[in-house]
Write an enzyme that holds these catalytic residues in place. Structure first.
Site, short mmCIF file in Angstrom:
data_model
loop_
_atom_site.label_atom_id
_atom_site.label_comp_id
_atom_site.label_asym_id
_atom_site.label_seq_id
_atom_site.Cartn_x
_atom_site.Cartn_y
_atom_site.Cartn_z
N VAL A 44 31.09 47.57 44.78
CA VAL A 44 32.13 47.28 44.08
C VAL A 44 32.08 48.15 42.72
CG1 VAL A 44 33.34 45.33 42.63
CG2 VAL A 44 32.10 44.89 44.81
N CYS A 45 31.04 48.40 42.25
CA CYS A 45 30.99 49.17 41.03
C CYS A 45 31.54 50.49 41.18
CB CYS A 45 29.69 49.32 40.30
SG CYS A 45 29.40 47.37 39.75
N THR A 46 31.10 51.19 42.48
CA THR A 46 31.61 52.35 42.76
C THR A 46 33.03 52.74 42.99
OG1 THR A 46 29.37 52.85 44.05
CG2 THR A 46 31.34 54.29 44.57
N PHE A 49 34.33 52.46 39.25
CA PHE A 49 34.25 53.87 38.57
C PHE A 49 35.24 55.05 39.31
CE2 PHE A 49 30.69 54.42 35.66
CZ PHE A 49 30.05 53.28 35.64
#
Length: 217
Positions: A44-46, A49
């Site tokens: 999710v964080c990828t 970003f």
């Protein structure tokens, strides 16, 4: 200690993949967005970003700097940026803070003061490090949002909120629900009808305490 709206953010010296600097010096006269993540190389964080990287022109238009925070180290950040860029098709030109000591996470009240990261930790150990902070040129916190690990952040909403903050502070107005640039704004109740007419020209009185007007061109 909790960090609340209109509090001055801590002037921490941070280590990033682009070198070390003080947060206040880095912000300078700009607006800033700090967005945090519990661990590098998480799905999710990828995508998040990557979304920030794709919006680089929009941040620049608004005089806004962006900076990520993750509780991994500088070398992990540098490697992770390769994945971010390949998956999003955009250059990740913003710095990422290496918060392995949790100084930033604790100062921004994302983790309790007694928190520590054990060996072999998982993202669940720092799940609350998933927040967005919008900071003004005065170094004061203007807005914060916190998300669970399973829900990707809507950066279109972050841009919209930034527009609303810049509009309200720049013109002395408020913005209604679902406001976007170009929509009518709310005239503060502290402004008399006479002063409102002088500033905005015509305006709509929806309720005695709710008046709307277009921003002057």
């Amino acid at each position: 200690m909790s960090l609340r709206i209109n509090d001055t953010i801590p002037d921490l010296t941070v280590e990033t993949d682009q070198g070390s600097f003080g947060l206040h010096d880095w912000i300078g006269d700009s607006w800033a967005i700090l967005f945090s993540h519990p661990k590098d190389f998480t799905p999710v964080c990828t995508t998040e970003f990557g979304a920030v990287a794709q919006l680089s022109d929009e941040w620049a238009k608004r005089g806004t700097k962006v900076i990520g925070v993750s509780v991994d180290g500088v070398e992990e950040h540098k490697k992770w940026k390769g994945d971010i860029e390949s998956s999003s098709g955009a250059k990740a030109g913003f710095p990422i803070i290496a918060d392995s000591g949790l100084e930033v996470s604790k100062a921004f009240d994302m983790l309790p003061a007694e928190a520590y990261m054990s060996d072999g930790r998982t993202p669940n150990d720092s799940a609350t490090v998933r927040a967005v902070f919008i900071i003004g040129p005065d170094k004061k916190l203007k807005l914060s949002m916190t998300y669970p690990m399973t829900v990707g952040r809507n950066f279109a909403e972050v841009v919209r909120a930034l527009d609303a903050l810049q509009t309200s502070s720049g013109h002395g107005v408020a913005t209604p629900a679902n406001w976007n640039v170009g929509d009518d704004v709310i005239i503060p109740a502290t402004v008399s009808d006479e002063d409102a007419k002088a500033k905005f020209g015509s305006f709509e009185t929806v309720l005695p305490y709710l008046r709307k007007a277009a921003l002057p061109k």
